[in-house]
Design a protein around this motif. Structure first.
Motif, PDB file in Angstrom:
ATOM      1  N   ALA A 147      38.516  29.700  35.887  1.00 25.98           N
ATOM      2  CA  ALA A 147      39.356  28.815  36.700  1.00 25.98           C
ATOM      3  C   ALA A 147      40.814  29.186  36.546  1.00 25.98           C
ATOM      4  O   ALA A 147      41.196  29.912  35.623  1.00 25.98           O
ATOM      5  N   ARG A 148      41.623  28.648  37.443  1.00 20.14           N
ATOM      6  CA  ARG A 148      43.066  28.878  37.369  1.00 20.14           C
ATOM      7  C   ARG A 148      43.590  28.420  36.015  1.00 20.14           C
ATOM      8  O   ARG A 148      43.114  27.441  35.443  1.00 20.14           O
ATOM      9  N   GLY A 149      44.543  29.144  35.511  1.00 25.56           N
ATOM     10  CA  GLY A 149      45.139  28.783  34.230  1.00 25.56           C
ATOM     11  C   GLY A 149      44.386  29.306  33.024  1.00 25.56           C
ATOM     12  O   GLY A 149      44.898  29.266  31.923  1.00 25.56           O
ATOM     13  N   LEU A 150      43.175  29.797  33.218  1.00 24.45           N
ATOM     14  CA  LEU A 150      42.413  30.367  32.106  1.00 24.45           C
ATOM     15  C   LEU A 150      42.633  31.872  32.094  1.00 24.45           C
ATOM     16  O   LEU A 150      42.394  32.547  33.100  1.00 24.45           O
ATOM     17  N   LEU A 151      43.062  32.396  30.970  1.00 25.44           N
ATOM     18  CA  LEU A 151      43.242  33.842  30.867  1.00 25.44           C
ATOM     19  C   LEU A 151      41.927  34.546  30.587  1.00 25.44           C
ATOM     20  O   LEU A 151      41.811  35.750  30.770  1.00 25.44           O
ATOM     21  N   ASP A 152      40.955  33.814  30.122  1.00 29.08           N
ATOM     22  CA  ASP A 152      39.625  34.346  29.836  1.00 29.08           C
ATOM     23  C   ASP A 152      38.626  33.242  30.168  1.00 29.08           C
ATOM     24  O   ASP A 152      38.981  32.068  30.243  1.00 29.08           O
ATOM     25  N   ARG A 153      37.393  33.628  30.327  1.00 30.05           N
ATOM     26  CA  ARG A 153      36.361  32.627  30.596  1.00 30.05           C
ATOM     27  C   ARG A 153      36.168  31.734  29.384  1.00 30.05           C
ATOM     28  O   ARG A 153      36.534  32.098  28.259  1.00 30.05           O
ATOM     29  N   VAL A 212      39.220  20.346  39.324  1.00 31.94           N
ATOM     30  CA  VAL A 212      39.667  21.726  39.495  1.00 31.94           C
ATOM     31  C   VAL A 212      38.926  22.251  40.726  1.00 31.94           C
ATOM     32  O   VAL A 212      37.732  22.549  40.660  1.00 31.94           O
ATOM     33  N   PRO A 213      39.621  22.352  41.867  1.00 31.25           N
ATOM     34  CA  PRO A 213      38.955  22.682  43.126  1.00 31.25           C
ATOM     35  C   PRO A 213      38.717  24.170  43.356  1.00 31.25           C
ATOM     36  O   PRO A 213      38.056  24.537  44.312  1.00 31.25           O
ATOM     37  N   ASP A 214      39.242  25.012  42.497  1.00 33.56           N
ATOM     38  CA  ASP A 214      39.116  26.446  42.733  1.00 33.56           C
ATOM     39  C   ASP A 214      38.560  27.157  41.504  1.00 33.56           C
ATOM     40  O   ASP A 214      38.995  28.230  41.133  1.00 33.56           O
ATOM     41  N   PRO A 237      42.289  34.621  39.202  1.00 28.96           N
ATOM     42  CA  PRO A 237      42.018  34.584  40.635  1.00 28.96           C
ATOM     43  C   PRO A 237      41.598  33.195  41.100  1.00 28.96           C
ATOM     44  O   PRO A 237      41.298  32.329  40.290  1.00 28.96           O
ATOM     45  N   PHE A 238      41.585  33.003  42.403  1.00 27.41           N
ATOM     46  CA  PHE A 238      41.206  31.733  42.984  1.00 27.41           C
ATOM     47  C   PHE A 238      39.863  31.901  43.673  1.00 27.41           C
ATOM     48  O   PHE A 238      39.748  32.603  44.654  1.00 27.41           O
ATOM     49  N   PHE A 239      38.832  31.268  43.143  1.00 30.34           N
ATOM     50  CA  PHE A 239      37.462  31.553  43.543  1.00 30.34           C
ATOM     51  C   PHE A 239      37.023  30.884  44.825  1.00 30.34           C
ATOM     52  O   PHE A 239      36.018  31.239  45.389  1.00 30.34           O
ATOM     53  N   ALA A 240      37.761  29.893  45.288  1.00 30.06           N
ATOM     54  CA  ALA A 240      37.365  29.227  46.526  1.00 30.06           C
ATOM     55  C   ALA A 240      37.734  30.052  47.754  1.00 30.06           C
ATOM     56  O   ALA A 240      37.280  29.771  48.849  1.00 30.06           O
ATOM     57  N   LEU A 241      38.546  31.069  47.555  1.00 28.01           N
ATOM     58  CA  LEU A 241      38.933  31.917  48.679  1.00 28.01           C
ATOM     59  C   LEU A 241      37.740  32.725  49.158  1.00 28.01           C
ATOM     60  O   LEU A 241      36.859  33.074  48.369  1.00 28.01           O
ATOM     61  N   LEU A 290      36.849  19.517  35.418  1.00 27.07           N
ATOM     62  CA  LEU A 290      38.051  18.694  35.316  1.00 27.07           C
ATOM     63  C   LEU A 290      39.084  19.349  34.415  1.00 27.07           C
ATOM     64  O   LEU A 290      38.727  20.005  33.421  1.00 27.07           O
ATOM     65  N   ASP A 291      40.365  19.149  34.724  1.00 28.88           N
ATOM     66  CA  ASP A 291      41.426  19.694  33.880  1.00 28.88           C
ATOM     67  C   ASP A 291      41.743  18.700  32.758  1.00 28.88           C
ATOM     68  O   ASP A 291      41.049  17.691  32.589  1.00 28.88           O
ATOM     69  N   GLY A 292      42.804  18.975  31.999  1.00 30.56           N
ATOM     70  CA  GLY A 292      43.146  18.143  30.850  1.00 30.56           C
ATOM     71  C   GLY A 292      43.547  16.724  31.193  1.00 30.56           C
ATOM     72  O   GLY A 292      43.438  15.829  30.370  1.00 30.56           O
TER      73      GLY A 292
END
Length: 191
Positions: A128-134, A57-59, A18-22, A50-52
């Motif tokens: 965050a986006r792209g993560l299937l799990d925390r 990572v804004p969301d 999901p996108f948490f900034a929504l 930050l991503d790789g």
């Protein structure tokens, strides 16, 4: 659906939500205020997610939980019970620049079942986006060298990577950036 060659069609790539900034994304009433601004010894903990590639990572969503100043949790599973009114939990969505922040107090050291002591630290979960799990990590304090050296969890981390778990000091606050991948990737723990 099939392709012109009769084989199955692939679906287009999608970013995992999901996108948490929504609006409505996992709200927490007190947000990043683990303690009130008038709490004695309260400080700000700031960072960027930050991503790789080192881009913000804004969301994302960063959660933290911690013991109180005496090493006790405000949770029924801690039989010692918390001795303060600190909730020990906060949640902050990242901004457009990947920034997050918390107002908290320094936790106390924690006893382990083996009779050792864990250095004062803050536990962190990142969604965050792209993560299937925390992913889960810890933040240790830079001025706790002796306690950090004896910490049974931190001592399991390769010496070259321990620095990714230790906050810095910046403008009177603690600073802890979280790098999800790549060079300087933050150490994450399997829990």
């Amino acid at each position: 659906m099939t392709t012109e060659h009769g084989g199955p069609a692939t679906t287009p790539s999608q970013t995992v939500g999901p996108f948490f900034a929504l609006p409505g994304g996992l709200p927490w009433p007190d947000g990043p205020e683990v303690v009130g601004p008038d709490t004695e010894d309260a400080f700000l903990l700031r960072g960027r997610l930050l991503d790789g590639a080192g881009e913000p990572v804004p969301d994302g969503l960063v959660e933290m939980w911690q013991a109180d100043e005496h090493g006790r949790f405000a949770h029924p599973d801690d039989p010692r019970g918390s001795s303060t009114s600190a909730r020990g939990f906060g949640r902050c969505a990242t901004g457009s620049d990947g920034e997050f922040w918390f107002r908290t107090v320094r936790p106390g050291a924690l006893p382990t079942p083996e009779g050792e002591w864990e250095a004062p630290h803050i536990d962190v979960t990142v969604l965050a986006r792209g993560l299937l799990d925390r992913v889960v990590t810890r933040i240790y304090f830079p001025d706790e060298e002796e306690a950090n050296a004896a910490d049974p969890v931190l001592s399991t981390v390769d010496q070259q990577r321990r620095g990714t778990l230790i906050a810095g000091v910046e403008d009177g606050a603690f600073r802890f950036d979280i790098r999800l991948q790549g060079t300087g990737e933050t150490v994450f723990f399997a829990v």
